[in-house]
Write a protein that holds these residues in place. Structure first.
Motif, mmCIF file in Angstrom:
data_model
loop_
_atom_site.group_PDB
_atom_site.id
_atom_site.type_symbol
_atom_site.label_atom_id
_atom_site.label_comp_id
_atom_site.label_asym_id
_atom_site.label_seq_id
_atom_site.Cartn_x
_atom_site.Cartn_y
_atom_site.Cartn_z
ATOM 1 N N VAL A 190 -21.895 102.783 21.470
ATOM 2 C CA VAL A 190 -22.286 102.038 20.073
ATOM 3 C C VAL A 190 -21.308 101.173 19.610
ATOM 4 N N LEU A 191 -20.058 101.812 19.280
ATOM 5 C CA LEU A 191 -18.936 100.999 18.898
ATOM 6 C C LEU A 191 -18.218 99.978 19.843
ATOM 7 N N ARG A 192 -18.370 100.025 21.188
ATOM 8 C CA ARG A 192 -17.767 99.069 22.075
ATOM 9 C C ARG A 192 -17.693 97.778 21.604
ATOM 10 N N PRO A 193 -18.509 96.953 21.056
ATOM 11 C CA PRO A 193 -18.484 96.030 20.521
ATOM 12 C C PRO A 193 -16.994 95.664 19.631
ATOM 13 N N LEU A 194 -16.846 96.683 18.775
ATOM 14 C CA LEU A 194 -15.846 96.573 17.713
ATOM 15 C C LEU A 194 -14.588 96.288 18.368
ATOM 16 N N HIS A 195 -13.955 96.902 19.466
ATOM 17 C CA HIS A 195 -12.943 96.656 20.253
ATOM 18 C C HIS A 195 -12.941 95.162 20.752
ATOM 19 N N ALA A 196 -13.939 94.895 21.358
ATOM 20 C CA ALA A 196 -13.910 93.396 21.744
ATOM 21 C C ALA A 196 -13.714 92.559 20.538
ATOM 22 N N LEU A 197 -14.726 92.669 19.599
ATOM 23 C CA LEU A 197 -14.380 91.780 18.197
ATOM 24 C C LEU A 197 -13.167 91.876 17.597
ATOM 25 N N VAL A 213 -17.573 87.574 22.733
ATOM 26 C CA VAL A 213 -17.867 89.064 23.072
ATOM 27 C C VAL A 213 -19.355 89.033 23.511
ATOM 28 N N THR A 214 -19.590 89.745 24.788
ATOM 29 C CA THR A 214 -20.773 89.702 25.408
ATOM 30 C C THR A 214 -21.389 91.169 25.310
ATOM 31 N N ILE A 215 -20.568 92.148 24.698
ATOM 32 C CA ILE A 215 -21.039 93.402 24.798
ATOM 33 C C ILE A 215 -22.264 93.486 23.819
ATOM 34 N N ARG A 216 -23.513 94.327 24.241
ATOM 35 C CA ARG A 216 -24.606 94.472 23.247
ATOM 36 C C ARG A 216 -24.600 95.841 22.683
ATOM 37 N N THR A 225 -21.538 90.098 16.374
ATOM 38 C CA THR A 225 -20.913 89.486 17.712
ATOM 39 C C THR A 225 -21.490 88.079 17.834
ATOM 40 N N THR A 226 -22.819 87.910 17.420
ATOM 41 C CA THR A 226 -23.292 86.527 17.498
ATOM 42 C C THR A 226 -22.799 85.684 16.664
ATOM 43 N N ALA A 227 -22.719 86.131 15.461
ATOM 44 C CA ALA A 227 -21.726 85.239 14.476
ATOM 45 C C ALA A 227 -20.383 84.708 14.631
ATOM 46 N N MET A 228 -19.467 85.893 15.252
ATOM 47 C CA MET A 228 -18.166 85.645 15.633
ATOM 48 C C MET A 228 -18.207 84.767 16.904
ATOM 49 N N ASN A 229 -18.941 85.037 17.736
ATOM 50 C CA ASN A 229 -18.829 83.987 18.961
ATOM 51 C C ASN A 229 -19.118 82.454 18.391
ATOM 52 N N GLN A 230 -20.152 82.334 17.579
ATOM 53 C CA GLN A 230 -20.473 81.147 17.015
ATOM 54 C C GLN A 230 -19.474 80.658 16.319
ATOM 55 N N MET A 231 -18.837 81.234 15.875
ATOM 56 C CA MET A 231 -17.419 80.738 14.683
ATOM 57 C C MET A 231 -16.431 80.303 15.876
#
Length: 662
Positions: A190-197, A213-216, A225-231
């Protein structure tokens, strides 16, 4: 001057617990607490149960013996009473069966101690089951004969309690282990995206906008993650837009719109920096070249054909510049071009000018056929104290003399007869200097933020020739022409690494030639030397010119990434003179840009250069890159660049070069 920015400002926080660890501890602790609560509840319940069983067993035994002695057997018959008690005791369910008279004296009885019962002693002490004593009266008619006293044997109860407790502990360990492992897997997933973020945030701190970040995961984290990628995309587009805008502004103000060569004002500014700067001055030659009757060609063939001709002429001139290190060219007016050759002596300049005119004549004649055409050139040599305007006037006078001839011709302002070295002599002098290590090294300090302690010392080499010491501007173009510059760079870097070993508190900067960067053996040896130097290599700044970055992108990329892994800072040298787009700042990690002195020379009276430099500083700082200035020769120049936010500066105003052995 702007404060120095730490490129490592975003670091791992130490001593701070991670979210996954916190959730694992909290949820795991809650799971363990639930399991332990269940264990102690079950343990207490079963212990109470076996205690009640022991008490009931004792009561039943006492009642049965009492009734038997009262009714079935005459309690006054000692032998019969003993026989009954023996049979009851031998069942193994009791620790003690005693028949007492009315005075409390033992009539008959059996008892034993609690010995090995098949459970650990520590568990027996911990459980500490009670030993209930049950009593029953023995009567005959209306007479009371005595009392039966029975104590149950707790051995079986201990064994049952031990078996149940062991099973509970094993169940708790298995269930708890499986639960914690499953919890760990769930949290990790569940928290895998946090490390990528976190990595993406660090990349943004380093002004690297390409990381996505492509991890869902859960809906909430997916939104983050969508907001960070957009930024990241928006910041990347913003940087690209800024860079393109500044590059466009520079092109408009510094490049000729037709040929792409330097504009008249840009060429004059750079020529002034080369000729009038005390720090940069070295022998050189200025060539003015003009196509005869270009106006007639325009009238005959039209403006579009005229522009095509100028573009072809500019292409030939660019090819000529690529063969002469440090040279530059610009379009003056119409079909008049100017070429400056640093380090060139008049005899060599004469040969090169005639060769170039021959090439240009061929292009012009081919385009203008069948008309008769010619290309004329004028050459003037630099001299100490001669201003750029005087040099231009001398070259223009030589050009007018050449135009008096119908055929293509090259003339010199003051003749070309003077003592000079030919190519073979130059090759022998430089080769001998490399073999004998006849180079002296000079240092010039780079200061930051009005600090009295230099950030580093720039290293310059001088060649010990028969006529004395020659500056790099004189012999380096020759060394590059003969393919000897790589050996000079090797010698210089080895000497600087020796200094770093003996002077651990100092930092130095060396500029590496384009031919050296393009050489795979040189790059390999350089990295080996730096690895052997260890932490001392972090005090060496490696300079790579912007032109080298443009012409050797692959080699530069490999070298810069390898130097980054070793922690060696890299600076873009002579920034701005090549007209190279800023895109390499996005793809490669540089620590600093060193603005060429042609932008610094007379910047206090050059509004376009001030605006350009201010924009470069803003973009570079947004990428975490420092900006240094070179060639600062006056207090007014220094005052302007300080206001623009430059991170460091060097020049004769701040500190003149001095011999390294001093």
């Amino acid at each position: 001057m702007a404060r120095k920015r730490d490129p490592q400002s975003v670091r791992h926080q130490r001593g701070v617990i991670t979210l996954r660890t916190l959730l694992l501890i909290f949820t795991g602790g809650l799971l363990v607490l639930v399991l332990l609560s269940g264990f102690f509840t079950s343990y207490s319940h079963f212990r109470g149960y076996v205690s009640e069983q022991l008490a009931g067993q004792a009561r039943d035994g006492a009642t049965a013996v009492g009734l038997s002695l009262s009714n079935a057997i005459d309690g006054r018959d000692r032998v019969a009473a003993a026989s009954l008690i023996d049979s009851v005791f031998d069942s193994g369910r009791y620790l003690s069966v005693v028949y007492l008279d009315n005075q409390g004296q033992v009539v008959v009885g059996r008892s034993r101690t609690l010995e090995d019962i098949g459970v650990p002693g520590w568990f027996r002490s911990l459980a500490n089951l009670p030993l209930p004593v049950a009593r029953a009266e023995v009567v005959r008619g209306w007479s009371r004969l005595g009392t039966v006293q029975v104590v149950s044997d707790p051995g079986r109860a201990y064994r049952d309690l031990w078996r149940i407790t062991s099973g509970l502990v094993v169940a708790i360990l298995v269930i708890g282990g499986i639960g914690l492992f499953a919890l760990f897997l769930v949290l990790a997933r569940v928290l895998r995206p946090l490390h990528a973020l976190e990595e993406q945030a660090r990349a943004l701190g380093r002004r690297e906008f390409r990381r996505h970040v492509t991890i869902r995961s859960t809906r909430e984290l997916n939104q983050v993650t969508t907001a960070m990628n957009q930024m990241a995309d928006d910041l990347g587009h913003l940087f690209e837009g800024q860079a393109k805008l500044i590059q466009h502004f520079r092109r408009v103000n510094n490049e000729d719109s037709v040929t792409g060569l330097a504009s008249r004002s840009a060429f004059d500014q750079r020529l002034k920096a080369e000729v009038e700067s005390e720090e940069r001055f070295a022998p050189g030659a200025l060539m003015l070249i003009q196509l005869r009757d270009f106006a007639g060609f325009n009238d005959s063939y039209g403006r579009l054909e005229g522009d095509r001709l100028l573009i072809r002429i500019a292409g030939v001139i660019r090819e000529f510049l690529s063969r002469h290190t440090g040279s530059f060219a610009g379009r003056r007016t119409g079909a008049e071009f100017a070429v400056y050759l640093p380090g060139a002596v008049p005899a060599d300049a004469g040969i090169w000018c005639r060769d170039l005119l021959a090439e240009l004549d061929g292009v012009y004649a081919d385009q203008a056929a069948p008309a008769e055409v010619a290309v004329h050139g004028g050459v003037a040599k630099t001299a100490a104290g001669v201003k750029a305007r005087e040099l231009m006037s001398a070259a223009d006078e030589a050009l007018r003399n050449a135009q008096s001839h119908e055929e293509s011709e090259c003339h010199f302002a003051n003749g070309e007869q003077e003592h000079h070295h030919n190519n073979d002599t130059w090759r022998a002098i430089i080769s001998e200097a490399i073999l004998r290590e006849r180079f002296s090294f000079w240092l010039q300090p780079m200061f930051e933020d009005h600090s009295e302690t230099p950030l580093y010392h720039q290293v310059f080499s001088r060649l010990q020739a028969p006529e004395g010491e020659l500056k790099a501007g004189v012999f380096v173009p020759m060394a590059e022409r003969f393919g000897l510059i790589e050996d000079i760079d090797r010698l210089q870097i080895r000497r600087v690494l020796d200094w770093l070993e003996s002077r651990p508190d100092q930092s130095f900067a060396v500029s590496v030639a384009g031919a050296s960067v393009a050489s795979e053996p040189f790059r390999r040896d350089l990295l080996i030397w730096l690895e052997e130097a260890g932490d001392a290599s972090r005090h060496l700044w490696v300079g790579i010119s912007e032109q080298t970055i443009h012409h050797h992108r692959t080699a530069v990329g490999l070298l810069v990434r390898a130097l980054g892994r070793l922690g060696v800072p890299v600076v873009v040298d002579r920034f701005g003179v090549g007209g190279v787009p800023f895109s390499y700042l996005r793809n490669l990690r540089f620590q600093a840009l060193r603005i060429d002195n042609s932008f610094i020379h007379n910047i206090d009276s050059h509004e376009e250069n001030r605006f350009y430099l201010e924009s470069v500083v803003s973009i570079a700082h947004s990428r975490g890159v420092q900006v240094f200035a070179s060639g600062v020769e006056t207090a007014s120049e220094y005052g302007v660049i300080c206001k623009l936010g430059i991170d460091g500066a060097m020049g004769y105003h701040l500190g003149r070069p001095f011999a390294a052995n001093q």
